[in-house]
Design an enzyme around this catalytic site. Structure first.
Site, PDB file in Angstrom:
ATOM      1  N   LYS A 163       0.823  -1.223   0.000  1.00 42.98           N
ATOM      2  CA  LYS A 163       0.000   0.000   0.000  1.00 42.98           C
ATOM      3  C   LYS A 163       0.849   1.261   0.000  1.00 42.98           C
ATOM      4  O   LYS A 163       0.452   2.269  -0.561  1.00 42.98           O
ATOM      5  CB  LYS A 163      -0.963  -0.008   1.183  1.00 42.98           C
ATOM      6  N   LYS A 195      -4.487 -10.071  -6.457  1.00 46.50           N
ATOM      7  CA  LYS A 195      -5.658 -10.236  -5.592  1.00 46.50           C
ATOM      8  C   LYS A 195      -6.818  -9.351  -6.054  1.00 46.50           C
ATOM      9  O   LYS A 195      -6.592  -8.210  -6.453  1.00 46.50           O
ATOM     10  CB  LYS A 195      -5.232  -9.826  -4.171  1.00 46.50           C
ATOM     11  N   LYS A 232     -10.565  -3.944  -3.526  1.00 49.92           N
ATOM     12  CA  LYS A 232     -11.460  -2.789  -3.639  1.00 49.92           C
ATOM     13  C   LYS A 232     -10.761  -1.627  -4.302  1.00 49.92           C
ATOM     14  O   LYS A 232     -11.360  -0.831  -5.000  1.00 49.92           O
ATOM     15  CB  LYS A 232     -11.882  -2.292  -2.247  1.00 49.92           C
TER      16      LYS A 232
END
Ligand code: AQP
Length: 336
Positions: free
Chosen positions: A115, A198, A201
């Protein structure tokens, strides 16, 4: 009796990965083991670890709660609550646990690396400390089991590690080491555009995921356009090796239909994707459409959701408060 705790971030819409990797398992667990105590929170304090100007936190929190209820989490059997409604307790325990968390261990967390990306120096302390808050979310209830998708395994290991450090330091078996429960056929649902990534969202392309709020037409279109390879489906599970997109679609089908991958392969061996994909679409719509419809009903009048969240928060607080008091006693804080 198990004390089960898990949560999801109110960032954007939930997708099929969140559903098959976590939410569906929570519902199955709630129904299969009625003796358990279940705590399902909407982890809104985690949702602010990455800046997001467009996020309406209040509305997003209600939407996640609506998804829990619509998928089958029953507020009579499970407390549903926003993390921030018990945030004073979660955050206080986080601080206490942060004092016994090694930076070297935080540095190894892959989610932070993913992230923060190349700009890690500019990432916030909250993103870095996220796994310590997650440990507090679990340990504030002394939860015994945590059903999550595979991507959360590393964070769970850290939570166990922190719990064990506390127990050692104060020479008391106070915290139960929480067990991860990584359940079902789809522990890691992958992107529809790239079977090595993956389903997430925050991925840019909406075509990469199926959202719980997608219409049947959108679901059918996304599955029709999902990346595949030119070969027909294999006749053994081993034949999926090196074919990440095919493996992903078979996994989704299996999890959704409560089957094993072997059973799905037995049904579709040798078939072309042009035959398999419409079947996968129909199955997905059949399972997701009723959830979407119920979510819409719930969100049309938020008073019911708000009452459920309030009740859930009271229940959660009644469990957490004595645990935090005991932690502080063990650590020797003044009590007056
Ligand atoms: N692709 C996935 N396959 C299986 N399980 C998954 N989970 C998430 N993605 C998959 C599980 O869903 C639960 C809630 O996740 P979260 O909301 O806390 O956030 P996340 O894991 O960071 O999910 P996303 O979609 O990848 O969000 P972004 O893009 O914001 O990072 C967890 O149990 C998780 O394992």
């Amino acid at each position: 009796m198990k004390r089960i705790l898990s949560g999801m971030q109110p960032t954007y819409q939930l997708h099929l990965g969140n559903y098959l990797g976590a939410l569906k398992n929570w519902v199955d667990l709630q129904n299969a083991e009625p003796e358990n105590e279940n705590l399902y929170c909407v982890v809104d304090m985690h949702a602010i670890t990455v800046p997001n100007d467009k996020l309406n936190l209040e509305q997003a929190t209600r939407e996640i709660a609506a998804a829990y209820i619509a998928a089958g989490i029953d507020p009579k059997k499970s407390a549903i609550f926003p993390q921030s409604a018990v945030g004073d307790l979660h955050a206080q325990l986080m601080w206490l646990l942060a004092t016994m968390t090694q930076i070297g261990k935080l540095n190894r967390m892959t989610q932070f690396k993913d992230k923060a990306g190349k700009n890690a120096e500019k990432a916030g302390l909250g993103l870095y400390a996220y796994p310590v808050l997650m440990a507090a979310d679990i340990l504030i209830y002394n939860a015994t089991h945590v059903p999550v998708g595979e991507d959360q395994k590393q964070h769970l290991e850290l939570a166990r590690d922190i719990a064990s450090t506390f127990n050692h330091r104060f020479d008391k078996e106070f915290f139960t080491l929480p067990e991860p429960m990584i359940m079902g056929a789809a522990t890691r649902v992958m992107s529809l555009r790239d079977g090595t990534q993956k389903m997430s969202k925050s991925a840019e392309s909406d075509m990469s995921r199926i959202n719980l709020t997608d219409t049947p037409e959108m679901i059918a279109d996304k599955i029709k356009r999902a990346k595949t390879d030119p070969n027909p489906l294999p006749d053994t599970v081993e034949g999926l090796e090196g074919r990440p997109e095919a493996a992903n679609l078979i996994t989704i089908y299996a999890a959704m239909n409560n089957q094993t991958k072997e059973q799905v392969i037995a049904e579709f061996a040798g078939k072309q994707f042009s035959e398999f994909k419409p079947k996968l679409s129909d199955l997905t719509v059949e399972k997701i459409a009723p959830i979407t419809a119920r979510m819409r009903e719930l969100l049309a009048d938020v008073s019911e959701i708000d009452a459920i969240l309030k009740d859930g928060a009271e229940k959660a607080r009644s469990v957490a408060e004595p645990i935090l008091t005991e932690v502080k006693d063990i650590m020797g804080f003044w009590r007056g």
